[in-house]
Design a protein around this motif. Structure first.
Motif, PDB file in Angstrom:
ATOM      1  N   ASP A   1      -5.558  -4.344  -8.427  1.00  0.00           N
ATOM      2  CA  ASP A   1      -5.095  -3.024  -8.861  1.00  0.00           C
ATOM      3  C   ASP A   1      -5.691  -2.654 -10.217  1.00  0.00           C
ATOM      4  OD1 ASP A   1      -3.691  -2.578  -6.598  1.00  0.00           O
ATOM      5  OD2 ASP A   1      -1.704  -2.854  -7.450  1.00  0.00           O
TER       6      ASP A   1
ATOM      7  N   ARG B   1      -9.270  -1.526  -9.678  1.00  0.00           N
ATOM      8  CA  ARG B   1      -9.326  -0.170  -9.133  1.00  0.00           C
ATOM      9  C   ARG B   1      -8.929   0.870 -10.177  1.00  0.00           C
ATOM     10  NH1 ARG B   1      -6.416  -2.277  -3.644  1.00  0.00           N
ATOM     11  NH2 ARG B   1      -8.330  -2.820  -2.481  1.00  0.00           N
TER      12      ARG B   1
ATOM     13  N   LYS C   1       0.812  -1.217   0.000  1.00  0.00           N
ATOM     14  CA  LYS C   1       0.000   0.000   0.000  1.00  0.00           C
ATOM     15  C   LYS C   1       0.848   1.270   0.000  1.00  0.00           C
ATOM     16  CE  LYS C   1      -3.984  -2.122   2.302  1.00  0.00           C
ATOM     17  NZ  LYS C   1      -4.888  -2.072   3.489  1.00  0.00           N
TER      18      LYS C   1
ATOM     19  N   GLY D   1       4.432  -1.615  -3.788  1.00  0.00           N
ATOM     20  CA  GLY D   1       3.106  -1.263  -4.280  1.00  0.00           C
ATOM     21  C   GLY D   1       3.163  -0.177  -5.344  1.00  0.00           C
TER      22      GLY D   1
ATOM     23  N   TRP E   1       1.987  -0.536 -10.015  1.00  0.00           N
ATOM     24  CA  TRP E   1       1.149   0.189 -10.969  1.00  0.00           C
ATOM     25  C   TRP E   1       1.855   0.359 -12.312  1.00  0.00           C
ATOM     26  CZ3 TRP E   1      -3.819   0.839  -9.972  1.00  0.00           C
ATOM     27  CH2 TRP E   1      -4.238   0.807  -8.643  1.00  0.00           C
TER      28      TRP E   1
END
Length: 652
Positions: free
Chosen positions: A537, A540, A315, A320, A324
């Motif tokens: 991910d 989201r 996170k 994390g 992305w």
């Protein structure tokens, strides 16, 4: 025996079913072990066929054991072993249980699945992909003779082990592999023409008979089973030693600083074996991803304060943060490749149909088994309807009003459409683009489901799972059907094998998932379930959730770069003078995998790729033997993970 008569031989036997389920259980365990660790799973059709032959060779049940019964065994094994991937148990289910926030479920609480809920979920996803494949068989295998290189290699290996020539299909094999070489956008995973010539060119000294089918290829058998056995023992021994000496899983080869940024080395034989199977180009792209993600972007995000948490925090840490970037690269590469390969496949289909109409005599005679060995059209369409209805009922039983019925039906329709393209892409390139299919479905559902729906992310995950399951099952069965067609096996028997393996896998996969979760308290340092992180991910991202600091600019930049690379790799024809240079352009999916897996997983795979490169340079026609050798490394560690699980559960 004539090819036309092979389908009449006994294939669906109790002995073959039991052996197929035993081998499939080994493959399933292996796929769970490495799927939860790195997201890697495999059909293992070649080693399954070899293990099936081995069991019958050394047991007194070998009388009248034929090549087509061996096909049935590996079909059962593949249907069983691929369950963890097909049912989303290494990706979607862990994502829902571990990373979906309570407010994202639509219930205000976290979701956890019981054994029977997992069984119902798996049953819902288990069958419609099988019925999708059945009506496609005649078009892609009998008429167009698409190569399906893995299925072809398995079929010829079985024929060699049994001392037979693989019917009169030499022209089909040659023409099919010619297409694979010309159209492949995944060269490192395509079985080369020279390999098939080597296997197919072995002269049979003894005629095979019903009474003694195992005579005639003893030398070929021993040359394959010996490396499988040796590497299996080595890998098993490492697994037990590493259990009592955990330092072997994370050797700090770069000192304290390297360990801080997660640059450690895991000398896993299974990871080395996976690297051998993948080949040097793919693992080189993964290493590039590791250097980019963990050597440049991760330290930069940490030092500049964009990811202030611990390095391994999903996170707030840089792990994390770079995830992305990985997601952007993989989505861009997968979607571009999916559309290009899909368009090329449809174009080639139209061209072939025109050729059929123009001059049917220019094609090889369409050779197929008797109608009584085929699944009827009525049974196919009834099965497709029933399996779609089962999917709707099962998902409604688990999620109730959280997931609207129109979303489930839309997901099934998308799965039907995407599976057709996936089967054709697999037939031409040996690459099933299930990753791109899942991400594309998630993108489409982000447009369908209202943004105000509190369960939109949950629905997005489920929709992607439906599409991926259909494509995965359809592709696996089509590879098996290609194997069976080369040897004259009954498609109806292979369908039975798929159904038996699938039903068994539904229950065994659900049990193994709970077993892993209970013993290891997943996720943890060993089982990081990176595929689950990718799924959540992506859900989201496409539903408009916010991104971490500075991520959008980097994601857009790298997504654009690798989208262009994917376009170039997929559009450049094999006849172009620039085609040979494409190997130097990194594949986005492989780079993304190198970023979302910690370096200790990638370094061992790179060693395997280097071994593969130099071995094939010295013995360029022995790739099938190399795959069997590496399969022993994978199966040894995967199977003995059950032993270490038992030791862990006993507190030893």
């Amino acid at each position: 025996m004539r090819w036309e008569d092979k389908a009449d031989l006994p294939q669906v036997t109790i002995r073959a079913t039991i052996v197929g389920l035993i081998i499939g259980s080994m493959v399933l365990t292996s796929n769970f072990q490495f799927g939860l660790q790195t997201g890697w799973a495999s059909m293992m059709s070649l080693p399954s066929a070899l293990l099936g032959f081995t069991i019958f060779k050394f047991l007194p049940i070998s009388k009248k054991f034929t090549d087509v019964e061996n096909v049935y065994i590996q079909s059962v094994a593949v249907a069983t072993g691929t369950g963890p991937l097909a049912y989303g148990l290494i990706g979607i289910i862990p994502a829902i249980e571990n990373f979906l926030m309570p407010e994202e479920t639509g219930l205000g609480r976290a979701l956890k699945f019981s054994f029977w809920e997992l069984v119902i979920w798996s049953l819902g996803l288990a069958f419609f992909g099988v019925f999708i494949a059945i009506p496609l068989r005649k078009q892609v295998i009998v008429k167009e003779k698409l190569p399906f290189p893995s299925g072809t290699a398995t079929g010829i290996l079985i024929s060699v082990l049994h001392g037979n020539e693989p019917n009169n299909q030499n022209a089909e094999v040659d023409n099919g592999l010619q297409l694979a070489e010309e159209g492949s956008d995944n060269v490192e995973n395509t079985v080369s023409h020279s390999e098939i010539q080597r296997i197919d060119g072995v002269e049979s000294e003894d005629e095979s008979t019903d009474e003694s089918p195992l005579i005639g290829k003893s030398k070929e058998f021993h040359s394959n089973i010996k490396p499988l056995t040796v590497t299996f023992i080595i890998s098993s021994f490492y697994t037990l030693v590493a259990y009592y000496a955990p330092i072997l899983r994370n050797i700090p080869i770069f000192g304290a600083t390297g360990k801080k940024y997660l640059w450690t080395f895991q000398p896993s034989p299974a990871y080395i074996g996976q690297g051998i199977i993948m080949g040097l180009p793919t693992v080189s792209y993964m290493l590039f991803g590791s250097v980019l993600g963990w050597g440049i972007l991760s330290p930069m995000a940490k030092i500049l304060g964009w990811a202030p948490g611990d390095i391994d925090d999903w996170k707030t840490g840089s792990q994390g943060w770079i995830m992305w970037i990985s997601l952007s690269i993989m989505i861009s590469d997968s979607i571009v490749a999916f559309f290009v390969v899909g368009a090329k496949s449809l174009k080639s289909l139209v061209a072939r149909e025109d050729d059929y109409e123009a001059d049917l005599n220019s094609f090889l005679e369409l050779k197929d088994v008797d109608e009584k060995h085929l699944i009827s059209k009525n049974a196919t369409w009834c099965g497709l309807f029933a399996s779609s209805l089962l999917c709707s009922i099962c998902l409604k039983m688990i999620f109730g009003t959280l997931v609207p019925l129109y979303a489930i039906i839309t997901g099934i329709i998308l799965a039907l459409s995407f599976s057709v393209l996936a089967v054709r892409a697999l037939g031409e390139t040996d690459l099933n683009p299930v990753s791109g299919i899942g991400k594309l479905s998630q993108l489409i559902f982000a447009l369908i489901i209202p943004s105000r729906n509190p369960a939109k992310i949950l629905i997005n995950l489920i929709a992607g799972g439906i599409a991926e399951a259909g494509a995965q099952q359809a592709g696996d069965l089509m590879q098996d059907l290609k194997t069976g067609h080369l040897l004259g096996a009954s498609p109806k028997a292979q369908f039975v094998a798929q159904m038996i393996g699938t039903i068994y896998s539904v229950f065994f996969s659900s049990l193994m998932y709970l077993f892993y979760k209970h013993v290891y308290n997943i996720p943890n340092e060993i089982f990081r379930i990176p595929t689950a992180v990718i799924w959540i991910d992506c859900a989201r991202l496409v539903t408009g959730e916010g991104l971490p600091d500075k991520v959008p600019g980097f994601a857009i930049f790298f997504g654009f770069i690798f989208g262009c690379i994917s376009l170039a790799k997929n559009l450049t024809p094999a006849t172009s003078k620039y085609h040979s240079y494409l190997v130097y352009l990194p594949s986005g999916v492989a780079v993304g995998i190198g970023i979302y897996n910690t370096p200790n997983f990638t370094l061992a795979r790179f060693i395997g790729g280097v071994i593969s490169f130099f071995y094939l340079k010295k013995y360029p026609v022995n790739r099938v033997s190399l795959i069997i050798l590496s399969s022993g490394l994978v199966l040894g560690e995967g199977l003995f993970s059950v032993v270490t699980m038992i030791l862990a559960s006993l507190g030893l």
